[in-house]
Design a protein around this motif. Structure first.
Motif, short mmCIF file in Angstrom:
data_model
loop_
_atom_site.label_atom_id
_atom_site.label_comp_id
_atom_site.label_asym_id
_atom_site.label_seq_id
_atom_site.Cartn_x
_atom_site.Cartn_y
_atom_site.Cartn_z
N CYS A 154 -1.33 -1.60 0.35
CA CYS A 154 -0.70 -2.38 0.64
C CYS A 154 0.53 -2.87 -0.09
CB CYS A 154 -1.14 -3.20 1.65
SG CYS A 154 -2.14 -3.09 2.47
N THR A 195 6.27 -7.09 3.57
CA THR A 195 5.49 -6.21 4.20
C THR A 195 6.14 -6.32 6.21
OG1 THR A 195 3.18 -6.05 3.16
CG2 THR A 195 3.32 -5.90 5.73
N SER A 250 -0.74 -9.02 1.45
CA SER A 250 -1.37 -7.78 1.35
C SER A 250 -1.12 -7.59 0.04
CB SER A 250 0.27 -6.87 0.91
OG SER A 250 1.16 -6.92 2.32
N LYS A 282 2.86 -3.75 10.71
CA LYS A 282 1.26 -3.83 11.26
C LYS A 282 0.70 -2.45 10.25
CE LYS A 282 -2.52 -3.81 13.89
NZ LYS A 282 -2.92 -1.85 13.51
N ALA A 283 0.02 -2.51 8.96
CA ALA A 283 -0.76 -1.54 8.80
C ALA A 283 -2.79 -1.70 8.66
CB ALA A 283 -0.93 -1.38 7.56
N ASP A 295 4.22 7.64 3.73
CA ASP A 295 4.42 6.08 4.39
C ASP A 295 4.35 5.36 2.57
OD1 ASP A 295 5.54 7.00 6.50
OD2 ASP A 295 3.60 6.49 7.48
N ILE A 296 3.15 5.39 1.98
CA ILE A 296 2.58 4.34 1.47
C ILE A 296 3.19 5.16 0.43
CG2 ILE A 296 0.76 4.29 0.12
CD1 ILE A 296 -1.28 4.57 1.99
N SER A 299 -5.88 3.56 5.04
CA SER A 299 -5.19 3.91 5.70
C SER A 299 -4.67 4.39 6.83
CB SER A 299 -3.91 3.25 5.37
OG SER A 299 -2.96 3.04 5.54
N ASN A 300 -4.46 3.26 8.03
CA ASN A 300 -4.08 4.41 8.85
C ASN A 300 -3.04 4.85 8.67
OD1 ASN A 300 -2.78 1.45 8.98
ND2 ASN A 300 -2.58 1.98 11.52
N HIS A 301 -1.88 4.35 7.99
CA HIS A 301 -0.80 5.08 7.51
C HIS A 301 -0.99 6.09 6.37
CE1 HIS A 301 2.06 1.19 7.99
NE2 HIS A 301 1.32 1.35 8.72
#
Length: 343
Positions: free
Chosen positions: A79, A88, A67, A91-92, A249-250, A243-245
């Motif tokens: 991450c 972790t 990460s 998946k990110a 969430d981050i 990021s797809n998050h």
């Protein structure tokens, strides 16, 4: 293209000399991008003429520094990373765009066995997410902890288990020796690279990189290599995304990671971290409130106990999390933490 071990040693040797003794990367001084809150639709295909992309699956044993490496590669701390294992959990996708090229780094949980999953009651993502990443990857980066003298001479058996014959024939792999800042002797690293590549049952690596995810040393070489390896095709994500998050969430995962760094032993694994409030503030700033639920009162006291030097642990966690989130979002962040515990 495959290279002989002699070429490997020459290449990694020259790269080591060039990068290891050069000035390290200061992530806080790197180029900034405008913070934009991400939508739920994160996987749109963007049609752009003459653009390229590359999907990179980052695999490694727990605590190999995956990460931290990804954060350095995309120049944002999106991450979660800590000094403890299993930080972790899912998946990110971490996204980096430069000119006409988009790199998508798939950060994955440390690869573990089925027995370890059951013993430590780990989520199914620890077994499934590395395989999901391999299924869509254009290239695989195997991260090896060069500091650990007990494990560094062999690729983790759990990683070898998920690299099926089909994957080995289809997807090129690169070896990334991480934590070189802990080893000052070049000869040790060259010998390690030689051992991992020259062994009879060794994986067929396309190239070898020596990096320090902590200091940023060697990161530019690795990023440039991946940019040059990109394939002509549509981008998967919009240019402003990193990021797809979701941002929420981050924030939550960043606080959790800092708690893992601040608290001893197994204590942080028992905490429940929850985002209670999130809203964009003035001038694109971010304001958030996160609760930390402690299963026992004495754990809460550990977080709230005052110290003459730095106040209390929960205040430290808030300050450290704000700093990391500012680097992730490139915007001011105000974070409030509250501690809940049974009366």
């Amino acid at each position: 293209m495959l290279f002989t071990i002699e070429k490997y040693v020459i290449r990694v040797g020259s790269r080591y000399l060039r990068r290891y003794f050069s000035r390290t990367v200061d992530a806080t001084k790197l180029d900034s991008q405008t913070f934009i809150r991400q939508s739920d639709d994160t996987s749109t295909s963007i049609r752009r003429e003459s653009q390229k992309s590359l999907r990179i699956a980052i695999l490694g044993a727990p605590n190999a520094g995956k990460s931290t490496l990804v954060n350095q590669l995309i120049k944002r701390t999106v991450c979660p990373a800590s000094s403890k294992v299993h930080t972790t959990q899912t998946k990110a996708d971490a996204i980096y765009c430069e000119s006409d090229t988009q790199l998508i780094f798939m950060d994955t949980p440390g690869v573990v066995s089925t027995t370890e999953c059951k013993r430590y009651n780990l989520a199914n993502t620890f077994k499934n997410d590395p395989k999901v990443s391999l299924a869509v990857a254009d290239i695989v980066g195997i991260v090896q902890d060069a500091q650990n003298m007990y494990t560094r001479h062999n690729i983790n058996s759990n990683i070898l288990e998920i690299l099926t014959e089909k994957i080995l024939k289809k997807i090129p792999m690169i070896l990334i020796l991480n934590k070189i800042d802990k080893l000052k002797k070049k000869e040790v690293l060259l010998q390690l690279a030689s051992t991992l590549v020259k062994k009879k049952d060794s994986l067929k690596f396309s190239d070898v990189f020596m990096v320090s995810a902590l200091t940023g040393d060697g990161i530019d070489d690795l990023r440039t290599y991946l940019l040059d390896s990109a394939k002509p095709r549509d981008w998967q994500y919009e240019e402003h995304m990193y990021s797809n998050h979701k941002c929420e969430d981050i924030i939550q995962q960043t606080v959790r990671a800092k708690l893992m760094d601040m608290l001893p032993h197994e204590i942080p694994y028992s905490l429940k971290v929850k985002l209670e409030h999130f809203e964009p503030g003035p001038e694109d700033s971010v304001m958030a409130m996160v609760s930390v639920a402690c299963p026992k009162k004495n754990i809460a006291k550990l977080l709230l106990r005052k110290n003459k030097t730095f106040g209390n642990r929960i205040k430290q966690v808030a300050v450290m999390s704000e700093q990391e989130l500012r680097h992730a979002f490139r915007t001011p962040v105000r974070l409030k933490l509250i501690v809940n515990f049974p009366t």
